[in-house]
Design a protein around this motif. Structure first.
Motif, mmCIF file in Angstrom:
data_model
loop_
_atom_site.group_PDB
_atom_site.id
_atom_site.type_symbol
_atom_site.label_atom_id
_atom_site.label_comp_id
_atom_site.label_asym_id
_atom_site.label_seq_id
_atom_site.Cartn_x
_atom_site.Cartn_y
_atom_site.Cartn_z
ATOM 1 N N ASP A 1 33.441 -44.569 2.837
ATOM 2 C CA ASP A 1 33.103 -44.744 4.252
ATOM 3 C C ASP A 1 33.192 -46.210 4.666
ATOM 4 O OD1 ASP A 1 32.658 -42.037 4.562
ATOM 5 O OD2 ASP A 1 30.532 -42.181 4.065
ATOM 6 N N GLU A 2 32.703 -47.104 3.810
ATOM 7 C CA GLU A 2 32.775 -48.535 4.100
ATOM 8 C C GLU A 2 34.230 -49.005 4.123
ATOM 9 O OE1 GLU A 2 31.538 -52.826 2.074
ATOM 10 O OE2 GLU A 2 30.648 -50.974 1.333
ATOM 11 N N VAL B 1 36.916 -47.240 4.892
ATOM 12 C CA VAL B 1 37.560 -46.748 6.111
ATOM 13 C C VAL B 1 37.151 -47.591 7.314
ATOM 14 C CG1 VAL B 1 37.717 -44.807 7.718
ATOM 15 C CG2 VAL B 1 37.834 -44.391 5.248
ATOM 16 N N SER B 2 35.882 -47.962 7.374
ATOM 17 C CA SER B 2 35.402 -48.791 8.477
ATOM 18 C C SER B 2 36.145 -50.120 8.518
ATOM 19 C CB SER B 2 33.895 -49.025 8.338
ATOM 20 O OG SER B 2 33.438 -49.955 9.297
ATOM 21 N N ARG B 3 36.301 -50.721 7.351
ATOM 22 C CA ARG B 3 36.991 -52.013 7.302
ATOM 23 C C ARG B 3 38.493 -51.871 7.534
ATOM 24 N NH1 ARG B 3 33.825 -55.847 2.838
ATOM 25 N NH2 ARG B 3 32.013 -56.193 4.204
ATOM 26 N N ASN C 1 39.801 -49.786 9.545
ATOM 27 C CA ASN C 1 39.911 -49.665 11.008
ATOM 28 C C ASN C 1 39.717 -51.013 11.704
ATOM 29 O OD1 ASN C 1 40.471 -46.904 10.964
ATOM 30 N ND2 ASN C 1 38.312 -46.345 11.030
ATOM 31 N N GLN C 2 38.769 -51.820 11.216
ATOM 32 C CA GLN C 2 38.572 -53.148 11.803
ATOM 33 C C GLN C 2 39.826 -54.003 11.657
ATOM 34 O OE1 GLN C 2 34.767 -55.255 10.891
ATOM 35 N NE2 GLN C 2 34.229 -53.356 9.826
ATOM 36 N N TRP D 1 34.425 -61.325 4.712
ATOM 37 C CA TRP D 1 34.045 -60.227 3.814
ATOM 38 C C TRP D 1 33.903 -60.723 2.375
ATOM 39 C CZ3 TRP D 1 38.288 -56.476 6.040
ATOM 40 C CH2 TRP D 1 37.824 -55.943 7.254
ATOM 41 N N LYS E 1 47.841 -48.356 8.685
ATOM 42 C CA LYS E 1 46.713 -49.257 8.431
ATOM 43 C C LYS E 1 46.429 -49.492 6.950
ATOM 44 C CE LYS E 1 43.997 -46.629 10.931
ATOM 45 N NZ LYS E 1 42.842 -46.080 11.691
ATOM 46 N N PRO F 1 38.905 -40.369 3.180
ATOM 47 C CA PRO F 1 37.794 -41.188 2.664
ATOM 48 C C PRO F 1 37.430 -40.857 1.216
ATOM 49 C CG PRO F 1 37.335 -40.516 4.904
ATOM 50 C CD PRO F 1 38.589 -39.794 4.499
ATOM 51 N N ASP G 1 37.453 -43.480 -1.830
ATOM 52 C CA ASP G 1 36.268 -43.631 -2.675
ATOM 53 C C ASP G 1 36.637 -43.454 -4.147
ATOM 54 O OD1 ASP G 1 33.208 -43.752 -2.786
ATOM 55 O OD2 ASP G 1 33.633 -41.927 -3.921
#
Length: 408
Positions: free
Chosen positions: A4-5, A7-9, A11-12, A42, A86, A387, A391
């Motif tokens: 999850d982390e 995927v968030s990064r 996307n950023q 990061w 991405k 995700p 992981d």
């Protein structure tokens, strides 16, 4: 779950683009600098000392159980092709940072340092030469590239100055072999094999070498309505037969040989004119250099035979050649141990795409871990990693790092 982390990064980072409707982040652009600054933040949050090196690589270091130890280097690239996906490149950088962050949270220091590198230019979109970031670290950067111009006429030398870098200091990015125990890279597969195997990860055996050829066929242009079929010297028909011959030859091979014609140009290019001249580009790749070279020789022989039978003149030239980079058996074995320890089936596969390891091999043994991507699609906005698979890749890479045994 680390996925999850990640995927968030992803996307950023994917939001940093020169265009609002697609992802384009090329070497030494303002967007490239914005991405570098985000990755540096990061790295520092993960407990690393971080800096931008002389070519624009983003470099972070997490010390071992005492300062100054040789490192296990992890990395991938943070530039993109135009209208990109991405995940190609950034997943490897972000996952490596996440692994270090996990060690740092637990207060774990290892008997070696860990360095994470986001290579500045792997794709070669802006100045046509690929692997610029990793070649600088490997000490094999060719200074002649500095005078290469982009589509706007700007030289790489000028672009570096605009970015805030000194072209005269590129040599400062070079590392010594003694500073590295190994280089390991996590990357999306960019192909459909893991999906077919229903596996989230796989250990890479080698990064396939590539030979690119430019073929030019000349026949006789003529009127489409007046020249009988038996009397034609149609360069495009001849090229078509050559292209099919390449496809059939590569399909009959069972060792990973692939051949692609991605560009063809017929002249004079009119509907009612028999093509008199045709050019096409040919890309041949294989996991073993000897096999690739033998295949190229046989393909050239077949093209020569076809053009001779059709009474076409032929010029064929090698325009690019990259050697195969084998993944070191001792590293591959440790990667396989990590895969098995995380409960996944052991599977090995070659990489048909090029990676920064092709440059890093000059100063270090190399390992790679592939992560499944949906449909095998890459260099495309539809590029996607689930995700759970992200992981899985992170857990395998973290286990590989924590249990890494330097070569004696």
């Amino acid at each position: 779950m680390l996925g999850d982390e990640l995927v968030s990064r992803i996307n950023q980072l994917g939001a940093i683009s020169e265009a609002g409707d697609n992802l384009t982040r090329i070497f030494l652009s303002p967007e490239h600098r914005t991405a570098a600054d985000l990755i540096l933040s990061w790295m520092r949050d993960a407990g690393m000392a971080a800096h931008l090196d002389a070519i624009g690589n983003v470099c972070g270091r997490y010390e071992g159980d005492r300062p100054g130890l040789s490192c296990l280097m992890l990395g991938s690239h943070y530039d993109t092709v135009r209208d990109a996906g991405k995940w190609d490149g950034p997943l490897g950088v972000i996952t490596a940072i996440a692994c270090v962050a996990d060690l740092n949270r637990r207060g774990v220091r290892l008997p070696f340092a860990i360095e994470v590198v986001g290579f500045a230019d792997e794709e070669g979109v802006r100045f046509t030469s690929t692997l610029l970031g990793s070649r600088a670290i490997a000490g094999t950067f060719e200074e002649s590239v500095l005078d290469t111009r982009d589509a706007t006429g700007l030289t790489m030398r000028e672009a570096m100055v605009q970015f805030g870098l000194d072209p005269g200091r590129i040599g400062a990015a070079a590392r010594k072999r003694s500073e590295l125990h190994a280089y390991a890279e996590l990357h999306i597969e960019q192909g459909p094999v893991l999906e077919q195997q229903n596996l989230p990860v796989g250990a890479v055996t080698a990064i396939s070498g590539a030979t690119r050829l430019a073929a030019h066929l000349s026949g006789m242009a003529g009127h489409a309505g007046t020249v009988p079929m038996a009397l034609r010297r149609d360069a495009l028909a001849g090229a078509a037969e050559c292209i099919v011959a390449v496809e059939q030859f590569c399909k009959a091979d069972s060792t990973g040989l692939v051949g692609t014609v991605g560009v063809i140009n017929a002249m004079p290019g009119a509907t009612n004119v028999i093509p008199g001249r045709v050019s096409f580009a040919l890309d041949i790749r294989a996991p073993a250099d000897r096999h690739r070279k033998q295949a190229v020789a046989e393909i050239v022989r077949q093209i020569e035979a076809i053009t001779k039978r059709r009474e076409l003149s032929l010029q064929i030239d090698v325009t690019h050649e990259n050697r195969t980079v084998p993944c070191a058996p001792w590293l591959k074995a440790q990667m396989a141990e990590a895969v098995a320890a995380e409960g996944f089936g052991a599977f090995e596969l070659p990489s048909g795409a090029g990676h920064d390891g092709m440059a890093m091999i000059d100063i270090s043994d190399v390992a790679m871990l592939f992560v499944r991507c949906r449909g095998g699609i890459s260099h495309n906005p539809a590029e996607h990693v689930e995700p759970a698979d992200a992981d899985a890749g992170a857990r395998v890479l973290l286990r590989f790092v924590e249990n890494f045994r330097p070569k004696v």
